[in-house]
Each structure stands twice: as C-alpha cells, then as structure tokens.
Motif scaffolding. Sequence first.
Motif, PDB file in Angstrom:
ATOM      1  N   SER A   7       0.846  -1.179   0.000  1.00  0.00           N
ATOM      2  CA  SER A   7       0.000   0.000   0.000  1.00  0.00           C
ATOM      3  C   SER A   7       0.887   1.236   0.000  1.00  0.00           C
ATOM      4  CB  SER A   7      -0.931   0.018   1.217  1.00  0.00           C
ATOM      5  OG  SER A   7      -0.177   0.045   2.411  1.00  0.00           O
ATOM      6  N   GLY A   8       0.277   2.387  -0.296  1.00  0.00           N
ATOM      7  CA  GLY A   8       1.009   3.646  -0.191  1.00  0.00           C
ATOM      8  C   GLY A   8       1.448   4.259  -1.499  1.00  0.00           C
ATOM      9  N   GLY A   9       1.195   3.588  -2.607  1.00  0.00           N
ATOM     10  CA  GLY A   9       1.578   4.169  -3.883  1.00  0.00           C
ATOM     11  C   GLY A   9       0.719   5.370  -4.226  1.00  0.00           C
ATOM     12  N   GLY A  10       1.107   6.084  -5.279  1.00  0.00           N
ATOM     13  CA  GLY A  10       0.328   7.238  -5.694  1.00  0.00           C
ATOM     14  C   GLY A  10       1.073   8.096  -6.687  1.00  0.00           C
ATOM     15  N   LEU A  11       0.555   9.300  -6.885  1.00  0.00           N
ATOM     16  CA  LEU A  11       1.127  10.266  -7.811  1.00  0.00           C
ATOM     17  C   LEU A  11       1.675  11.450  -7.026  1.00  0.00           C
ATOM     18  CD1 LEU A  11       1.502  11.540 -10.662  1.00  0.00           C
ATOM     19  CD2 LEU A  11      -0.846  12.400 -10.441  1.00  0.00           C
ATOM     20  N   VAL A  12       2.951  11.734  -7.226  1.00  0.00           N
ATOM     21  CA  VAL A  12       3.572  12.886  -6.568  1.00  0.00           C
ATOM     22  C   VAL A  12       4.456  13.613  -7.569  1.00  0.00           C
ATOM     23  CG1 VAL A  12       3.526  11.866  -4.270  1.00  0.00           C
ATOM     24  CG2 VAL A  12       5.539  11.570  -5.721  1.00  0.00           C
ATOM     25  N   ASP A  90      11.792   7.183 -11.210  1.00  0.00           N
ATOM     26  CA  ASP A  90      11.358   6.260 -10.165  1.00  0.00           C
ATOM     27  C   ASP A  90       9.954   5.725 -10.438  1.00  0.00           C
ATOM     28  OD1 ASP A  90      12.923   8.426  -7.777  1.00  0.00           O
ATOM     29  OD2 ASP A  90      13.682   6.502  -8.513  1.00  0.00           O
ATOM     30  N   THR A  91       9.297   6.249 -11.454  1.00  0.00           N
ATOM     31  CA  THR A  91       7.960   5.777 -11.800  1.00  0.00           C
ATOM     32  C   THR A  91       7.994   4.300 -12.156  1.00  0.00           C
ATOM     33  OG1 THR A  91       7.227   7.944 -12.581  1.00  0.00           O
ATOM     34  CG2 THR A  91       6.071   6.020 -13.453  1.00  0.00           C
ATOM     35  N   ALA A  92       7.164   3.519 -11.475  1.00  0.00           N
ATOM     36  CA  ALA A  92       7.146   2.069 -11.678  1.00  0.00           C
ATOM     37  C   ALA A  92       6.058   1.456 -10.793  1.00  0.00           C
ATOM     38  CB  ALA A  92       8.501   1.452 -11.331  1.00  0.00           C
ATOM     39  N   VAL A  93       5.812   0.192 -11.028  1.00  0.00           N
ATOM     40  CA  VAL A  93       5.038  -0.607 -10.069  1.00  0.00           C
ATOM     41  C   VAL A  93       6.050  -1.176  -9.080  1.00  0.00           C
ATOM     42  CG1 VAL A  93       3.541  -2.576  -9.710  1.00  0.00           C
ATOM     43  CG2 VAL A  93       3.269  -1.161 -11.758  1.00  0.00           C
ATOM     44  N   GLN A 116       1.340   1.079  -7.655  1.00  0.00           N
ATOM     45  CA  GLN A 116       1.838   2.004  -8.667  1.00  0.00           C
ATOM     46  C   GLN A 116       2.371   3.273  -8.019  1.00  0.00           C
ATOM     47  OE1 GLN A 116       1.909   1.711 -12.223  1.00  0.00           O
ATOM     48  NE2 GLN A 116       3.166   3.577 -12.015  1.00  0.00           N
ATOM     49  N   VAL A 117       3.561   3.656  -8.451  1.00  0.00           N
ATOM     50  CA  VAL A 117       4.162   4.930  -8.044  1.00  0.00           C
ATOM     51  C   VAL A 117       4.422   5.731  -9.319  1.00  0.00           C
ATOM     52  CG1 VAL A 117       6.203   6.033  -7.057  1.00  0.00           C
ATOM     53  CG2 VAL A 117       5.181   4.031  -5.939  1.00  0.00           C
ATOM     54  N   THR A 118       3.873   6.929  -9.376  1.00  0.00           N
ATOM     55  CA  THR A 118       4.042   7.777 -10.545  1.00  0.00           C
ATOM     56  C   THR A 118       4.587   9.128 -10.107  1.00  0.00           C
ATOM     57  OG1 THR A 118       2.176   6.705 -11.655  1.00  0.00           O
ATOM     58  CG2 THR A 118       2.930   8.808 -12.554  1.00  0.00           C
ATOM     59  N   ILE A 119       5.683   9.521 -10.722  1.00  0.00           N
ATOM     60  CA  ILE A 119       6.330  10.793 -10.381  1.00  0.00           C
ATOM     61  C   ILE A 119       6.220  11.724 -11.591  1.00  0.00           C
ATOM     62  CG2 ILE A 119       8.385  11.893  -9.457  1.00  0.00           C
ATOM     63  CD1 ILE A 119       7.183   9.589  -7.739  1.00  0.00           C
ATOM     64  N   SER A 120       5.590  12.847 -11.376  1.00  0.00           N
ATOM     65  CA  SER A 120       5.435  13.822 -12.461  1.00  0.00           C
ATOM     66  C   SER A 120       6.582  14.828 -12.430  1.00  0.00           C
ATOM     67  CB  SER A 120       4.099  14.535 -12.324  1.00  0.00           C
ATOM     68  OG  SER A 120       4.050  15.279 -11.121  1.00  0.00           O
ATOM     69  N   SER A 121       6.971  15.265 -13.597  1.00  0.00           N
ATOM     70  CA  SER A 121       8.083  16.226 -13.697  1.00  0.00           C
ATOM     71  C   SER A 121       7.590  17.663 -13.649  1.00  0.00           C
ATOM     72  CB  SER A 121       8.860  15.979 -14.994  1.00  0.00           C
ATOM     73  OG  SER A 121       7.998  16.088 -16.095  1.00  0.00           O
TER      74      SER A 121
END
Length: 121
Positions: A7-12, A90-93, A116-121
């Motif tokens: 748990s804890g993934g998300g978009l940052v 670092d964006t990845a599952v 899923q962890v998604t990092i926006s630029s």
Amino acid sequence: QVQLVESGGGLVQAGGSLRLSCAASGRTFPNLVMGWFRSAPGKEREFVATISGSGVTTVYADSVKGRFTISRDNAKNTVHLQMNSLKPEDTAVYYCAAKRGLMGRREYEYWGQGTQVTISS
C-alpha cells in the motif's frame, strides 16, 4: 505460505516523498528477508532494496541509495520503503517480496501484487 499486500503508492511531483508499506501474513516474518523491487514499462524488474530479518542489515540499489530507506517492524509484520527526492525515473510498479535464508537480490519466493508509483516532472 506468506501473503504480502502493498500500500502507499500514488502520484507525486518530482522532489516529493512517498512511503510504501507491505503487510505480511504468517508467524515467520522475523525469519524472512524482505525486499522491494520495481518494474517500469519496457524495463525488466529491478531490485530496489532489501533488509535482513532483524532489520540490522540493509542493501540498496545504487540508483536509490541516499534517497530511499527500507525498514521493518517485526511486531507488526510490516516492511516500509520511505522514498524521498523522487524522480520521474522512479515511476514504476513497486513490489514487496520475501525470501527465506540468506540476504540477496534474487530468488525471492513470495511476492505482493504491486503498487503504482508515478512521479510527475
């Protein structure tokens, strides 16, 4: 049998932080080496970090060293991955994994479903 739930993934945004958690079932958790891996689109799954059963020893991939911290709470059967200074790459599952025996980057026996962890630029 060991079941793992992340748990804890998300978009940052880039430069931000996330904390992943993994809850493990079973009574043998202190005997398990725990690890985090990640899989990005078009890339092979890669090792991120691992921690010994006692929590004393940790090993990190060079790409995350100094930014990520793996920890565990054996009383709660949980392992965490604190991720700071996040980058778009670092964006990845991210997957939690467990193994018996010696620490290492391979031969993990049990796997979570991924977050899923998604990092926006």
